[in-house]
Scaffold this motif. Sequence first.
Motif, short mmCIF file in Angstrom:
data_model
loop_
_atom_site.label_atom_id
_atom_site.label_comp_id
_atom_site.label_asym_id
_atom_site.label_seq_id
_atom_site.Cartn_x
_atom_site.Cartn_y
_atom_site.Cartn_z
N UNK A 25 0.93 -1.23 0.01
CA UNK A 25 -0.03 0.04 0.15
C UNK A 25 1.02 1.40 0.12
N UNK A 26 2.08 1.26 -0.47
CA UNK A 26 3.05 2.44 -0.42
C UNK A 26 2.48 3.24 -1.67
N UNK A 27 2.71 4.64 -1.61
CA UNK A 27 2.47 5.39 -2.90
C UNK A 27 3.08 4.54 -4.22
N UNK A 28 2.54 4.92 -5.27
CA UNK A 28 2.95 3.97 -6.65
C UNK A 28 4.41 4.46 -6.69
N UNK A 29 4.55 5.72 -6.60
CA UNK A 29 6.18 5.92 -7.07
C UNK A 29 7.07 5.16 -6.21
N UNK A 30 6.92 5.29 -4.92
CA UNK A 30 7.65 4.63 -4.02
C UNK A 30 7.51 2.92 -4.10
N UNK A 31 6.51 2.48 -4.53
CA UNK A 31 6.28 1.04 -4.63
C UNK A 31 7.40 0.66 -5.97
N UNK A 47 -5.62 -6.09 7.17
CA UNK A 47 -5.99 -6.52 5.68
C UNK A 47 -6.71 -5.18 5.08
N UNK A 48 -7.16 -4.20 6.03
CA UNK A 48 -7.78 -3.19 5.60
C UNK A 48 -6.84 -2.33 4.70
N UNK A 49 -5.20 -2.44 4.65
CA UNK A 49 -4.48 -1.84 3.71
C UNK A 49 -4.83 -2.28 2.43
N UNK A 50 -5.40 -3.33 2.16
CA UNK A 50 -5.43 -3.99 0.87
C UNK A 50 -6.70 -3.03 0.17
N UNK A 51 -7.32 -2.29 0.98
CA UNK A 51 -8.43 -1.33 0.48
C UNK A 51 -8.01 -0.17 0.03
N UNK A 52 -7.03 0.29 0.21
CA UNK A 52 -6.45 1.58 -0.04
C UNK A 52 -6.17 1.63 -1.64
N UNK A 53 -6.64 3.20 -2.25
CA UNK A 53 -6.52 3.15 -3.50
C UNK A 53 -5.25 2.65 -4.51
N UNK A 54 -4.13 2.99 -3.64
CA UNK A 54 -2.67 2.70 -4.45
C UNK A 54 -2.42 1.30 -4.63
N UNK A 55 -3.24 0.52 -4.05
CA UNK A 55 -2.93 -1.21 -4.26
C UNK A 55 -3.14 -1.43 -5.34
N UNK A 56 -4.38 -0.95 -6.08
CA UNK A 56 -4.70 -1.27 -7.57
C UNK A 56 -3.48 -0.96 -8.36
#
Length: 280
Positions: A92-98, A122-131
Amino acid sequence: MNKIIDPHLHFFSLQQGQYHWLKHNPPGWPNLDRIRQDHLPDALFSLSDFSLEGCVHIEAGFDNEQPRRELDWLAQLLPASRYKAVSYAQIDAPAAQFRRQLEALKHPSLVAIRDITEGQDATRLLTPQVADNLACLSENGLHFEAQFELNQHNVVTQLCNIARQVPNLRIMLNHSGLVGQADSWLENAALLAALPHCAIKFSGHELLATPLPLQDQLTRLLDLFGTERVMFASNHPVCLIRHDYLGVWHQYLALCQQDNALWHRLSYANAKNWYGFNGS
């Protein structure tokens, strides 16, 4: 001799790695003294009864600040043909960091990343950046080792939605979805099973106080995922909570009830295909 590929195990070197979770804040597991020591490949590649042809090493907290160190350490321990590696990156890191994390992890052995998201985590998987991050994994030819409870409906729905948007995304659900006897999980398992690039590892039962009876669970998973998307795995050395390594594999062999074709798929062929091992 029974050939196996173990798609979920951990090697430890307590002097070389950090393992903060094990050294300084250990879980209250039975037999912790047997787990909290060095565990290296030689002991497993010289087994009686089973021939370990290959393994998938799952990140074990060797150094979560610099997870590449674990990949370099593994490369000193094992010939490249005998193993694949799953490393850590914050899903769930920001996309650029990931993307920077993945760039730092480039290694010939790397096949996937895992970020444990059990319980409330598990709620971390619900954050928008996961996609975005899962799409990035797919673009890089890596898959996601998902580790959460199968009774978490919102998380299953989210992953299914993402998978439909990223059709080549490969998801490997760890530890049978951590299913206990009182859990409501079949509907969620069916949702994941409907994704053609989702498979499940039959393992981790020692982590639960009241796991679903293994034969019942295996039968239901095979009904949902079929015989090509379920695979036996040891979770060594955490399996020592209840069983030694040989005991785990003898237990799995008994579950196949002398069906040699099923045993071959679940203990060898499926792991070979899903993780990209060469050989017959």
